[in-house]
Design a protein around this motif. Structure first.
Motif, PDB file in Angstrom:
ATOM      1  N   ILE A 322       0.838  -1.205   0.000  1.00 36.38           N
ATOM      2  CA  ILE A 322       0.000   0.000   0.000  1.00 36.38           C
ATOM      3  C   ILE A 322       0.872   1.254   0.000  1.00 36.38           C
ATOM      4  CG2 ILE A 322      -1.694   1.342   1.320  1.00 36.38           C
ATOM      5  CD1 ILE A 322      -2.784  -1.351   2.363  1.00 36.38           C
ATOM      6  N   LEU A 323       1.914   1.256   0.827  1.00 32.58           N
ATOM      7  CA  LEU A 323       2.769   2.435   0.931  1.00 32.58           C
ATOM      8  C   LEU A 323       3.531   2.686  -0.370  1.00 32.58           C
ATOM      9  CD1 LEU A 323       3.836   4.730   2.623  1.00 32.58           C
ATOM     10  CD2 LEU A 323       5.559   3.193   3.559  1.00 32.58           C
ATOM     11  N   ILE A 324       4.073   1.620  -0.986  1.00 34.00           N
ATOM     12  CA  ILE A 324       4.836   1.835  -2.221  1.00 34.00           C
ATOM     13  C   ILE A 324       3.899   2.242  -3.353  1.00 34.00           C
ATOM     14  CG2 ILE A 324       4.824  -0.491  -3.249  1.00 34.00           C
ATOM     15  CD1 ILE A 324       7.907  -0.046  -3.619  1.00 34.00           C
ATOM     16  N   ALA A 325       2.625   1.810  -3.293  1.00 33.63           N
ATOM     17  CA  ALA A 325       1.638   2.266  -4.276  1.00 33.63           C
ATOM     18  C   ALA A 325       1.403   3.773  -4.140  1.00 33.63           C
ATOM     19  CB  ALA A 325       0.329   1.503  -4.093  1.00 33.63           C
ATOM     20  N   LYS A 326       1.336   4.261  -2.894  1.00 32.77           N
ATOM     21  CA  LYS A 326       1.182   5.704  -2.678  1.00 32.77           C
ATOM     22  C   LYS A 326       2.370   6.458  -3.260  1.00 32.77           C
ATOM     23  CE  LYS A 326      -1.601   5.316   1.536  1.00 32.77           C
ATOM     24  NZ  LYS A 326      -1.688   5.602   2.965  1.00 32.77           N
ATOM     25  N   LEU A 327       3.563   5.877  -3.069  1.00 33.33           N
ATOM     26  CA  LEU A 327       4.769   6.494  -3.619  1.00 33.33           C
ATOM     27  C   LEU A 327       4.703   6.506  -5.148  1.00 33.33           C
ATOM     28  CD1 LEU A 327       7.478   7.671  -2.595  1.00 33.33           C
ATOM     29  CD2 LEU A 327       8.467   5.412  -2.899  1.00 33.33           C
ATOM     30  N   ASP A 328       4.238   5.416  -5.736  1.00 31.76           N
ATOM     31  CA  ASP A 328       4.104   5.350  -7.198  1.00 31.76           C
ATOM     32  C   ASP A 328       3.095   6.382  -7.706  1.00 31.76           C
ATOM     33  OD1 ASP A 328       5.914   3.267  -7.355  1.00 31.76           O
ATOM     34  OD2 ASP A 328       4.379   1.713  -7.218  1.00 31.76           O
ATOM     35  N   ILE A 329       1.968   6.533  -6.997  1.00 29.04           N
ATOM     36  CA  ILE A 329       0.941   7.498  -7.417  1.00 29.04           C
ATOM     37  C   ILE A 329       1.499   8.910  -7.398  1.00 29.04           C
ATOM     38  CG2 ILE A 329      -1.276   8.534  -6.777  1.00 29.04           C
ATOM     39  CD1 ILE A 329      -2.078   5.737  -5.701  1.00 29.04           C
ATOM     40  N   SER A 330       2.270   9.236  -6.345  1.00 28.51           N
ATOM     41  CA  SER A 330       2.823  10.589  -6.246  1.00 28.51           C
ATOM     42  C   SER A 330       3.817  10.883  -7.372  1.00 28.51           C
ATOM     43  CB  SER A 330       3.494  10.785  -4.878  1.00 28.51           C
ATOM     44  OG  SER A 330       4.641   9.971  -4.764  1.00 28.51           O
ATOM     45  N   HIS A 331       4.424   9.817  -7.949  1.00 30.48           N
ATOM     46  CA  HIS A 331       5.371  10.002  -9.052  1.00 30.48           C
ATOM     47  C   HIS A 331       4.760   9.615 -10.404  1.00 30.48           C
ATOM     48  CE1 HIS A 331       8.133  10.039  -5.609  1.00 30.48           C
ATOM     49  NE2 HIS A 331       8.935  10.750  -6.390  1.00 30.48           N
ATOM     50  N   LYS A 332       3.398   9.456 -10.392  1.00 26.18           N
ATOM     51  CA  LYS A 332       2.646   9.165 -11.630  1.00 26.18           C
ATOM     52  C   LYS A 332       3.072   7.859 -12.295  1.00 26.18           C
ATOM     53  CE  LYS A 332       1.774  14.081 -12.478  1.00 26.18           C
ATOM     54  NZ  LYS A 332       0.489  14.008 -11.767  1.00 26.18           N
ATOM     55  N   PHE A 334       1.558   4.962 -12.622  1.00 27.51           N
ATOM     56  CA  PHE A 334       0.235   4.418 -12.353  1.00 27.51           C
ATOM     57  C   PHE A 334       0.152   2.909 -12.580  1.00 27.51           C
ATOM     58  CE2 PHE A 334      -0.731   8.907 -13.627  1.00 27.51           C
ATOM     59  CZ  PHE A 334      -1.016   9.336 -12.344  1.00 27.51           C
ATOM     60  N   ILE A 335       0.890   2.386 -13.556  1.00 20.99           N
ATOM     61  CA  ILE A 335       0.845   0.943 -13.818  1.00 20.99           C
ATOM     62  C   ILE A 335       1.408   0.173 -12.620  1.00 20.99           C
ATOM     63  CG2 ILE A 335       1.741  -0.905 -15.278  1.00 20.99           C
ATOM     64  CD1 ILE A 335       1.690   1.055 -17.620  1.00 20.99           C
ATOM     65  N   GLN A 336       2.560   0.655 -12.102  1.00 20.89           N
ATOM     66  CA  GLN A 336       3.164  -0.003 -10.931  1.00 20.89           C
ATOM     67  C   GLN A 336       2.254   0.127  -9.713  1.00 20.89           C
ATOM     68  OE1 GLN A 336       7.198   1.267 -10.244  1.00 20.89           O
ATOM     69  NE2 GLN A 336       7.692   1.277 -12.425  1.00 20.89           N
ATOM     70  N   ALA A 337       1.659   1.305  -9.548  1.00 19.26           N
ATOM     71  CA  ALA A 337       0.771   1.522  -8.400  1.00 19.26           C
ATOM     72  C   ALA A 337      -0.399   0.546  -8.434  1.00 19.26           C
ATOM     73  CB  ALA A 337       0.253   2.965  -8.403  1.00 19.26           C
ATOM     74  N   LYS A 338      -1.028   0.389  -9.607  1.00 21.35           N
ATOM     75  CA  LYS A 338      -2.173  -0.528  -9.737  1.00 21.35           C
ATOM     76  C   LYS A 338      -1.747  -1.969  -9.465  1.00 21.35           C
ATOM     77  CE  LYS A 338      -6.481  -1.313 -11.047  1.00 21.35           C
ATOM     78  NZ  LYS A 338      -6.557  -2.753 -11.193  1.00 21.35           N
ATOM     79  N   TYR A 339      -0.565  -2.353  -9.936  1.00 22.55           N
ATOM     80  CA  TYR A 339      -0.060  -3.710  -9.707  1.00 22.55           C
ATOM     81  C   TYR A 339       0.108  -3.978  -8.208  1.00 22.55           C
ATOM     82  CZ  TYR A 339       3.240  -7.609  -9.516  1.00 22.55           C
ATOM     83  OH  TYR A 339       3.856  -8.792  -9.209  1.00 22.55           O
ATOM     84  N   HIS A 340       0.702  -3.017  -7.500  1.00 22.54           N
ATOM     85  CA  HIS A 340       0.918  -3.199  -6.057  1.00 22.54           C
ATOM     86  C   HIS A 340      -0.404  -3.231  -5.293  1.00 22.54           C
ATOM     87  CE1 HIS A 340       5.152  -1.459  -6.799  1.00 22.54           C
ATOM     88  NE2 HIS A 340       5.262  -2.759  -6.586  1.00 22.54           N
ATOM     89  N   LEU A 341      -1.353  -2.366  -5.672  1.00 24.30           N
ATOM     90  CA  LEU A 341      -2.651  -2.338  -4.992  1.00 24.30           C
ATOM     91  C   LEU A 341      -3.408  -3.644  -5.219  1.00 24.30           C
ATOM     92  CD1 LEU A 341      -3.810   1.320  -5.713  1.00 24.30           C
ATOM     93  CD2 LEU A 341      -3.148   0.367  -3.511  1.00 24.30           C
ATOM     94  N   ASP A 342      -3.392  -4.148  -6.440  1.00 23.46           N
ATOM     95  CA  ASP A 342      -4.111  -5.392  -6.732  1.00 23.46           C
ATOM     96  C   ASP A 342      -3.517  -6.568  -5.953  1.00 23.46           C
ATOM     97  OD1 ASP A 342      -5.777  -4.048  -8.418  1.00 23.46           O
ATOM     98  OD2 ASP A 342      -4.789  -4.659 -10.274  1.00 23.46           O
ATOM     99  N   GLU A 343      -2.183  -6.590  -5.836  1.00 23.76           N
ATOM    100  CA  GLU A 343      -1.559  -7.668  -5.065  1.00 23.76           C
ATOM    101  C   GLU A 343      -1.952  -7.575  -3.586  1.00 23.76           C
ATOM    102  OE1 GLU A 343       2.812  -9.623  -3.957  1.00 23.76           O
ATOM    103  OE2 GLU A 343       2.709  -7.823  -5.213  1.00 23.76           O
ATOM    104  N   ALA A 344      -1.966  -6.344  -3.052  1.00 27.56           N
ATOM    105  CA  ALA A 344      -2.363  -6.152  -1.650  1.00 27.56           C
ATOM    106  C   ALA A 344      -3.807  -6.605  -1.433  1.00 27.56           C
ATOM    107  CB  ALA A 344      -2.215  -4.683  -1.258  1.00 27.56           C
ATOM    108  N   LEU A 345      -4.709  -6.281  -2.366  1.00 24.79           N
ATOM    109  CA  LEU A 345      -6.115  -6.680  -2.239  1.00 24.79           C
ATOM    110  C   LEU A 345      -6.254  -8.196  -2.298  1.00 24.79           C
ATOM    111  CD1 LEU A 345      -9.055  -5.819  -2.016  1.00 24.79           C
ATOM    112  CD2 LEU A 345      -9.142  -5.653  -4.509  1.00 24.79           C
TER     113      LEU A 345
END
Length: 714
Positions: A322-332, A334-345
């Protein structure tokens, strides 16, 4: 954002009082002993290095296991295998840990080794705890604890209590965790295991940390550091450093937190404890995240993810993702952020871990908002709010059940007291009858004695009647108080939830007609109203705990102007629904001596009442005035006002007085009673000035810091 503190699970497998001298002595015995006896010496060496050196623990335990297997010393072999299972967990090899423990259980059960069976069951529970399976761990440990009680294995009882408490701590059940840790501390003290008290002090401090009592937590952790032997790094010492860092992180002192996290990392690396190293990497990543050190944050979080995958620590892995997804979102990214969020879910659903689910949904909503997928963003925001509401309902039902239990208990005590009085009266009656029979012989005294007895009985009956009447009145007050408490929840929550319903209904019905900017505004208003409603729920629960006597009003210096502004902000959305403006006239900045949360509840309640009884398009005014050694706070409206008869009924819980608002809003009449109670607990007074059809002004007084300083008592 959650920081990960750590705590020690006392296994009580060795005494460290002899230190290095005992290890040297055992090594000398090893050189002089026969091969069969070496199995026991290797086992003792493993005990000595248990918390000090994981690799030495593995080496000694394997040698003890090999020799014990060769010479069929079953008890030594079972203990060595359990040692290896513990070491495997802390070197990131959970599969090996399970295999070692299963082997230990098979041997101890086949050979009917009673103590070793209980010990192996404990290690099984510990492995379940370390791999993030708290419910299964608690079940296994409770069974082991019962066996240890029956067998009077005090040290295994201590192990079980400590690990059960650790599971409760991870589940957020702080009261239960503190009870178990305290029981473990008392047992260790009775056994004179003074070196273990350091570890338990660490665990108690961690419980305070989880419960946000940070000053108490730091006090316990500093005690652990002061009592630790700095000549050799221990797990307790390293964990105390990490936990102090967690405290400063929660205080938003991230630079200071980094100093302690880096010291903790160095200590854990020396111990080669991969489970705790992963936690410190997570904490370092979070601190650098808040300090906008993106590169370092990403580096530490990637290390934490790698270790937690190997350790199968699902709780921490979800938080890292979740935290690294937030970091990815802040740096745009988005593909990496979605991958990390889906794995967490996926992990959350697979292992039924709900601890970070609200944060996960919130991050999903942020991701979809940033990528302009507003419908999905709203869906996840609703999921977040629904989950928050579900968690609160569980807590609220528990609180209400506790109140109900307390009421029923007190009622039974009163009934029992009444029954005891009746029994006492019956005894007196019997004594009187005996006295009459005995005094028939003394005819000359019988008249005087009978008169005395009758007078005494009349006094007793009158006294008993008064006692019964008092008890009846007390029962009536308790019943009214209980009923009023249940109704106050609906009264105080109706306004914010009306705001939520109004905003969400407007957004739902007009979604396609609104521009993207308008949608964002409405979603933002909805989010603000939701968070404010949740904060109000917390305040209601706090008040209910005060009624139980479990929370003491703690007054300290506060800026009343800042507090008033904090109260106005969350009510702007409610006032907006009636086109009412709220204004605050700050005459001068004043410091008062109050309990912040109770006074905040009073101000919010008075503003809510002003909104309720104000006409649409009107203004609500707040002001402060210094008068002698007091600050007078005023809340004024231009609403419907009150008659003198209505004013006389205010602040009385038994009157149940309530009036419909300008939009037919209905209340319970308990809000002002709550205000009066809180003001009195803060050494102040509350009153009202009102004229029908013109408006009302509620005023209350508070002590200034000067007044508090001059007062002899609080």
């Amino acid at each position: 954002m959650r920081y990960f503190p750590t705590f020690i699970l006392i296994l009580l497998l060795s005494q460290f009082s002899y230190g290095q001298n005992k290890i040297d002595s055992l090594k000398q015995d090893l050189n002089q002993s026969q091969e069969k006896n070496k199995a026991y010496i290797y086992f003792l060496l493993a005990k000595e290095v248990f918390y000090k050196d994981t690799y030495q623990l593995i080496s000694y335990s394997k040698k003890a296991d090999s020799l014990a297997e060769k010479y069929q010393i079953d008890s030594i072999r079972v203990n060595a295998l359990n040692f290896l299972s513990y070491a495997a967990i802390h070197t990131g090899k959970p599969a090996d840990a399970i295999a070692y423990n299963r082997n230990a259980l098979d041997i101890s059960e086949s050979k009917q080794l009673k103590k070793e069976i209980i010990s192996s069951q404990f290690f099984k529970g510990y492995i379940l705890y370390a791999t993030g399976q708290p419910d299964s761990s608690i079940n296994v440990l409770n069974a082991a604890y019962k066996l240890a009680l029956t067998s009077k294995e005090l040290k295994i009882q201590l192990q079980c209590l400590n690990t059960i408490a650790a599971n409760y701590l991870n589940q957020g059940q702080y009261k239960e965790a503190l009870e178990k840790f305290t029981s473990a501390y008392q047992l260790a003290d009775s056994l004179k295991l003074y070196d273990k008290l350091i570890n338990l002090s660490l665990n108690i401090g961690t419980t305070f940390l989880y419960n946000e009592e940070l000053d108490k937590a730091i006090e316990y952790f500093e005690k652990v550091i002061a009592q630790s032997d700095t000549s050799s790094v221990t797990l307790a010492y390293a964990s105390a450093l990490n936990n102090i860092g967690s405290c400063y992180s929660r205080m938003a002192k991230h630079e200071k937190a980094l100093e302690y996290f880096e010291k903790a990392l160095s200590a854990y690396l020396k111990l080669n404890n991969k489970l705790q190293i992963a936690q410190v990497y997570t904490n370092l990543g979070q601190s650098h995240f808040f300090l906008d050190n993106s590169e370092l944050a990403s580096k530490y979080l990637q290390n934490a993810i790698r270790l937690n995958r190997n350790n199968k620590s699902q709780n921490q892995l979800i938080a890292n993702l979740i935290l690294i997804a937030k970091l990815d979102i802040s740096h745009k990214k988005f593909i990496q952020a979605k991958y990390h969020l889906d794995e967490a879910l996926e992990l959350t659903n697979e292992f039924n871990i709900n601890y970070n689910k609200t944060d996960l949904y919130r991050t999903y909503s942020s991701y979809y908002t940033t990528t302009k997928q507003f419908k999905k963003a709203l869906d996840y925001k609703q999921k977040e709010l629904h989950l928050k509401d579900s968690l609160f309902n569980i807590t609220r039902q528990k609180q209400i059940s506790e109140l109900q239990t307390k009421f029923e208990t007190k009622q039974k005590l009163i009934e029992n007291e009444s029954l005891r009085k009746d029994i006492s009266l019956n005894k007196l009656q019997i004594e009187k009858q005996n006295q009459r029979n005995n005094y028939l012989i003394l005819l000359s005294l019988i008249v005087i004695i009978l008169i005395l007895i009758l007078l005494n009985r009349a006094r007793l009956k009158k006294k008993s009647h008064l006692i019964i009447q008092d008890q009846k009145l007390e029962l009536e007050v308790l019943n009214k108080t209980k009923d009023k408490f249940f109704s106050i929840i609906a009264h105080d929550l109706r306004s914010p939830f009306n705001t939520l319903i109004g905003l969400s209904s407007l957004l739902h019905s007009s979604y396609d007609k609104l521009s993207d900017e308008d949608r964002k505004d409405y979603i933002n208003d909805l989010n603000t109203a939701s968070e404010n409603a949740y904060a109000l729920l917390d305040n209601l629960l706090t008040w209910s705990r005060i009624q139980q006597g479990s929370i003491v009003i703690k007054r300290k210096e506060e800026n009343i102007s800042t507090l008033i502004q904090e109260c106005i902000l969350p009510l702007q959305a409610t006032a907006k629904l009636k086109n009412i403006s709220i204004e605050y006239s700050e005459t001068e900045e004043s410091i008062v001596f109050i309990d912040k949360f109770s006074i905040k509840t009073v101000i919010i309640n008075l503003i809510n009442n002003a909104i309720k009884f104000s006409h649409e398009g009107s203004t609500i005014s707040l002001s402060t005035e210094k008068k002698n050694s007091q600050i007078i706070v005023s809340v004024s409206d231009n609403g419907i006002g009150m008659s003198p008869e209505q004013i006389n009924q205010l602040f009385k819980i038994d009157q149940g007085f309530t009036t419909l608002g300008t939009n037919k809003e209905k209340g319970t009449g308990l809000g002002l009673t709550l205000c009066q109670e809180f003001i009195q607990k803060n050494k102040g007074q509350i009153w009202v000035e009102s004229t029908e059809k013109i408006g009302s002004t509620f005023k209350f007084s508070l002590e200034t810091v000067i007044a508090k300083t001059n007062s002899p008592t609080d």
